[in-house]
Design a protein around this motif. Sequence first.
Motif, PDB file in Angstrom:
ATOM      1  N   GLY A   1      -2.401  17.384  -0.082  1.00 56.60           N
ATOM      2  CA  GLY A   1      -2.123  15.971   0.210  1.00 56.60           C
ATOM      3  C   GLY A   1      -2.233  15.022  -0.956  1.00 56.60           C
TER       4      GLY A   1
ATOM      5  N   ILE B   1       4.408   0.523   1.255  1.00 57.33           N
ATOM      6  CA  ILE B   1       4.662  -0.234   2.483  1.00 57.33           C
ATOM      7  C   ILE B   1       4.142  -1.648   2.245  1.00 57.33           C
ATOM      8  CG2 ILE B   1       4.198  -0.377   4.941  1.00 57.33           C
ATOM      9  CD1 ILE B   1       3.285   2.483   4.919  1.00 57.33           C
TER      10      ILE B   1
ATOM     11  N   ALA C   1      -6.308   7.605  14.013  1.00 54.44           N
ATOM     12  CA  ALA C   1      -7.181   7.382  12.870  1.00 54.44           C
ATOM     13  C   ALA C   1      -8.673   7.285  13.197  1.00 54.44           C
ATOM     14  CB  ALA C   1      -6.731   6.113  12.130  1.00 54.44           C
TER      15      ALA C   1
ATOM     16  N   LEU D   1       0.831  -1.213   0.000  1.00 54.96           N
ATOM     17  CA  LEU D   1       0.000   0.000   0.000  1.00 54.96           C
ATOM     18  C   LEU D   1       0.859   1.255   0.000  1.00 54.96           C
ATOM     19  CD1 LEU D   1      -2.634  -0.780   2.773  1.00 54.96           C
ATOM     20  CD2 LEU D   1      -3.052  -0.689   0.317  1.00 54.96           C
ATOM     21  N   ASP D   2       0.379   2.289  -0.631  1.00 54.10           N
ATOM     22  CA  ASP D   2       1.049   3.581  -0.572  1.00 54.10           C
ATOM     23  C   ASP D   2       1.071   4.053   0.887  1.00 54.10           C
ATOM     24  OD1 ASP D   2       1.679   5.961  -2.775  1.00 54.10           O
ATOM     25  OD2 ASP D   2       1.207   6.695  -0.772  1.00 54.10           O
ATOM     26  N   PRO D   3       2.173   4.678   1.320  1.00 55.37           N
ATOM     27  CA  PRO D   3       2.228   5.174   2.708  1.00 55.37           C
ATOM     28  C   PRO D   3       1.125   6.188   3.022  1.00 55.37           C
ATOM     29  CG  PRO D   3       4.403   5.291   1.673  1.00 55.37           C
ATOM     30  CD  PRO D   3       3.434   4.917   0.591  1.00 55.37           C
ATOM     31  N   ALA D   4       0.563   6.814   1.998  1.00 66.15           N
ATOM     32  CA  ALA D   4      -0.507   7.789   2.231  1.00 66.15           C
ATOM     33  C   ALA D   4      -1.897   7.152   2.191  1.00 66.15           C
ATOM     34  CB  ALA D   4      -0.422   8.913   1.200  1.00 66.15           C
TER      35      ALA D   4
ATOM     36  N   VAL E   1      -6.325   4.180   5.088  1.00 72.08           N
ATOM     37  CA  VAL E   1      -6.445   3.303   6.264  1.00 72.08           C
ATOM     38  C   VAL E   1      -5.396   3.634   7.325  1.00 72.08           C
ATOM     39  CG1 VAL E   1      -5.041   1.440   5.244  1.00 72.08           C
ATOM     40  CG2 VAL E   1      -6.665   0.913   7.062  1.00 72.08           C
ATOM     41  N   PHE E   2      -4.211   4.054   6.925  1.00 72.34           N
ATOM     42  CA  PHE E   2      -3.153   4.347   7.892  1.00 72.34           C
ATOM     43  C   PHE E   2      -3.402   5.645   8.660  1.00 72.34           C
ATOM     44  CE2 PHE E   2      -0.344   2.082   4.638  1.00 72.34           C
ATOM     45  CZ  PHE E   2      -0.406   0.878   5.318  1.00 72.34           C
ATOM     46  N   HIS E   3      -4.084   6.588   8.017  1.00 74.77           N
ATOM     47  CA  HIS E   3      -4.207   7.928   8.591  1.00 74.77           C
ATOM     48  C   HIS E   3      -5.597   8.195   9.162  1.00 74.77           C
ATOM     49  CE1 HIS E   3      -0.295   8.849   6.846  1.00 74.77           C
ATOM     50  NE2 HIS E   3      -0.698   8.053   5.876  1.00 74.77           N
ATOM     51  N   TYR E   4      -6.636   7.749   8.452  1.00 78.35           N
ATOM     52  CA  TYR E   4      -7.987   8.116   8.861  1.00 78.35           C
ATOM     53  C   TYR E   4      -8.869   6.914   9.183  1.00 78.35           C
ATOM     54  CZ  TYR E   4      -5.992  12.372   7.024  1.00 78.35           C
ATOM     55  OH  TYR E   4      -5.148  13.420   6.779  1.00 78.35           O
TER      56      TYR E   4
ATOM     57  N   TYR F   1     -10.978  10.270  13.071  1.00 80.81           N
ATOM     58  CA  TYR F   1     -11.265  10.791  11.736  1.00 80.81           C
ATOM     59  C   TYR F   1     -12.254   9.877  11.014  1.00 80.81           C
ATOM     60  CZ  TYR F   1      -7.594  13.906  13.062  1.00 80.81           C
ATOM     61  OH  TYR F   1      -6.870  14.853  13.742  1.00 80.81           O
TER      62      TYR F   1
ATOM     63  N   PRO G   1     -13.859  10.348   2.479  1.00 83.08           N
ATOM     64  CA  PRO G   1     -13.904   8.929   2.133  1.00 83.08           C
ATOM     65  C   PRO G   1     -13.033   8.647   0.905  1.00 83.08           C
ATOM     66  CG  PRO G   1     -16.109   9.779   2.535  1.00 83.08           C
ATOM     67  CD  PRO G   1     -15.197  10.961   2.485  1.00 83.08           C
TER      68      PRO G   1
ATOM     69  N   ALA H   1      -4.288   6.897  -1.958  1.00 83.76           N
ATOM     70  CA  ALA H   1      -3.132   7.665  -1.463  1.00 83.76           C
ATOM     71  C   ALA H   1      -3.471   9.151  -1.514  1.00 83.76           C
ATOM     72  CB  ALA H   1      -1.905   7.373  -2.307  1.00 83.76           C
ATOM     73  N   PHE H   2      -4.013   9.672  -0.418  1.00 85.16           N
ATOM     74  CA  PHE H   2      -4.486  11.044  -0.389  1.00 85.16           C
ATOM     75  C   PHE H   2      -4.627  11.477   1.063  1.00 85.16           C
ATOM     76  CE2 PHE H   2      -7.697  14.369  -0.451  1.00 85.16           C
ATOM     77  CZ  PHE H   2      -7.305  15.133  -1.544  1.00 85.16           C
ATOM     78  N   LEU H   3      -4.055  12.637   1.430  1.00 82.81           N
ATOM     79  CA  LEU H   3      -4.079  13.042   2.840  1.00 82.81           C
ATOM     80  C   LEU H   3      -5.167  14.049   3.223  1.00 82.81           C
ATOM     81  CD1 LEU H   3      -0.339  13.221   3.954  1.00 82.81           C
ATOM     82  CD2 LEU H   3      -1.984  11.391   4.260  1.00 82.81           C
ATOM     83  N   GLY H   4      -6.278  14.082   2.546  1.00 84.42           N
ATOM     84  CA  GLY H   4      -7.390  14.908   3.015  1.00 84.42           C
ATOM     85  C   GLY H   4      -8.373  14.020   3.754  1.00 84.42           C
TER      86      GLY H   4
END
Lengths: 356, 356
Positions: free
Chosen positions: B26, B55, B199, A57-60, A63-66, B202, A153, A147-150
């Motif tokens: 982002g 990753i 996470a 998976l892309d680091p962005a 699932v990892f962030h939100y 959010y 969904p 892969a998006f940091l906003g």
Amino acid sequence: MKELKLEVILSTEKKQKPSFDHLEFGKYFTDHMFIWNYTEGKGWHDPRIVPYQPITLDPAATVFHYGQTVFEGLKAYMTKDEQILLFRPDENFKRFNRSNDRLVMPELDEEGALSALKQLIQIERDWIPTAEGTSLYIRPFMIATEAFLGVHPAKTYQFMIILSPVGAYYKEGINPVKIAVESEYVRAVAGGTGNAKTAGNYAASLKAGEIASENGYSQVLWLDGKENQYIEEVGSMNVFFKINGEVITPALNGSILEGITRKSVIELLNYMNIPIVERKISIHEIQQAYQDGVLEEAFGSGTAAVISPIGELLWKNEKMVINNGEIGSVSKQVYDTLTGIQNGIKEDPFGWAVRV
Amino acid sequence: MKELKLEVILSTEKKQKPSFDHLEFGKYFTDHMFIWNYTEGKGWHDPRIVPYQPITLDPAATVFHYGQTVFEGLKAYMTKDEQILLFRPDENFKRFNRSNDRLVMPELDEEGALSALKQLIQIERDWIPTAEGTSLYIRPFMIATEAFLGVHPAKTYQFMIILSPVGAYYKEGINPVKIAVESEYVRAVAGGTGNAKTAGNYAASLKAGEIASENGYSQVLWLDGKENQYIEEVGSMNVFFKINGEVITPALNGSILEGITRKSVIELLNYMNIPIVERKISIHEIQQAYQDGVLEEAFGSGTAAVISPIGELLWKNEKMVINNGEIGSVSKQVYDTLTGIQNGIKEDPFGWAVRV
């Protein structure tokens, strides 16, 4: 049921299986897994059974962030005549979609997912343990992969099913567990995600669980987030109390998980003509019942543990030892009947067991 | 500050950079990222800067199922004389560790992480946009990587830093946004994880955000989970209201994120001798102030948006248009001063800007 057409890539190497006599929970995984991708505008695509392998998976990835992720848990059992049984699997996929809705994730084709699961289990049938208390644990889950940091969904998702041969969830097995009633931390609140099977609820539970564990308690019994007095659930289990001949379980309120084992216990108790009621119940009422000598039994219900008797509750400084720390007769009856139906040993008047 | 010794593997191919005049938030990521692994019993090991790449994780990794993950957000700015500035980065890593503690994740070496960040930014300095309102967004995050399906804290983790050149967080830029006050869903409750940057908070916010978005509102203003009347925050921002000459922001209560921009705004207002108070404030009080004609300004504060004026609040069916939908004078002063310090254009009496 219509069969989902999928690609199958078999593993060229088979893993060494663990000893099925000493299985822990969720530690070993089978040779294959199921993957299904979702892309906005395209829908679900590329269903496939492939060798069990890492996810890339892309680091962005969302699932990892939100935390956009949903899961389910169910079990497959091997009967004495080598039939494979699932327990109410349609209920799991229905709940999966209720969770998806709460997390703004795409609706899963329930029938297609169940068909994929059956095909995967057929391939992995040698991984189903047969000893008492063992089964093949099934973990369907979906993660947001964009892969998006906003904070919004994601547009892409991956649904997967992995399988793990398991023994008892608690090291205690069917022996009663000790549970600490949590007075500081909160798992979920009405209006939150408590009734969805999503990662954040479990993440929120870890801190209190660690403290309880250090004090010798297996898990935490959560109280409601608004008034901090009404019984909710035990993270991996719903709970039942037998008080003065009547079984009571907290009513569904939006912050308690709608357990499938919970639902089955209620239906079973009704069938057995044992009084069962769903209502609000406070820790103070439990404490009063204990002091009055009428807190006769307590147990948890969940897929992982099935039925787990509660032998002791700790509330602030008061230890409430229930039924001398032994399994009660109703708990035992429910456990025997449910596991009997799941294993195909007992008659199934409800049609809960589904052949693969 | 001690420099963290780390391995550096440079990318052989450089990505095509996006047009820095049309950056969204982002969406683009730089050529490299920082990775640091943690293993129970061994501690932190193998810090490295490597080409930005996917990753690879076991499908049973804790982060996918139980949401053990923490993140931060901060920005790097390029000054006119080509110095790189960070804004109070030590505060971000301190908060990272407060979040880690709540999520039962290992403590990060704050100084080491900041050193790694500085080394990474030096390598990526060509990725820092210079136009007004643009910056290099920095996303440090940690995920639990152990392949195990029991609900307990993982034994292995990965800490990473990725970088993204960004424009304005809201398409409105510094123009006022419209915010809907949420009356059904809840983001967090006291005793939960609301003050941790994790996470699940959010994920819980997406449903209400979607509904607000469909109705033309940029974001949701959350009320408290217990009484559903006290103002909490706007997911990606803390909030401030100017009523009758005094600026009010909700007091920290365990369920509101302890914003670093929030803290800076309070310090700045005190420095400017503008009355600022942290206290509980209900939606009813806001409504009353609006009806009395003394709700003079409202704005949000956060790393992504810095200062975002709120031009309209929707509460049930009442639309409250604030300052004719225009940015207020205090909001503008705070925005100009903060962004001025961040960009190195204005004097920094606080020592907030840190050179890389």
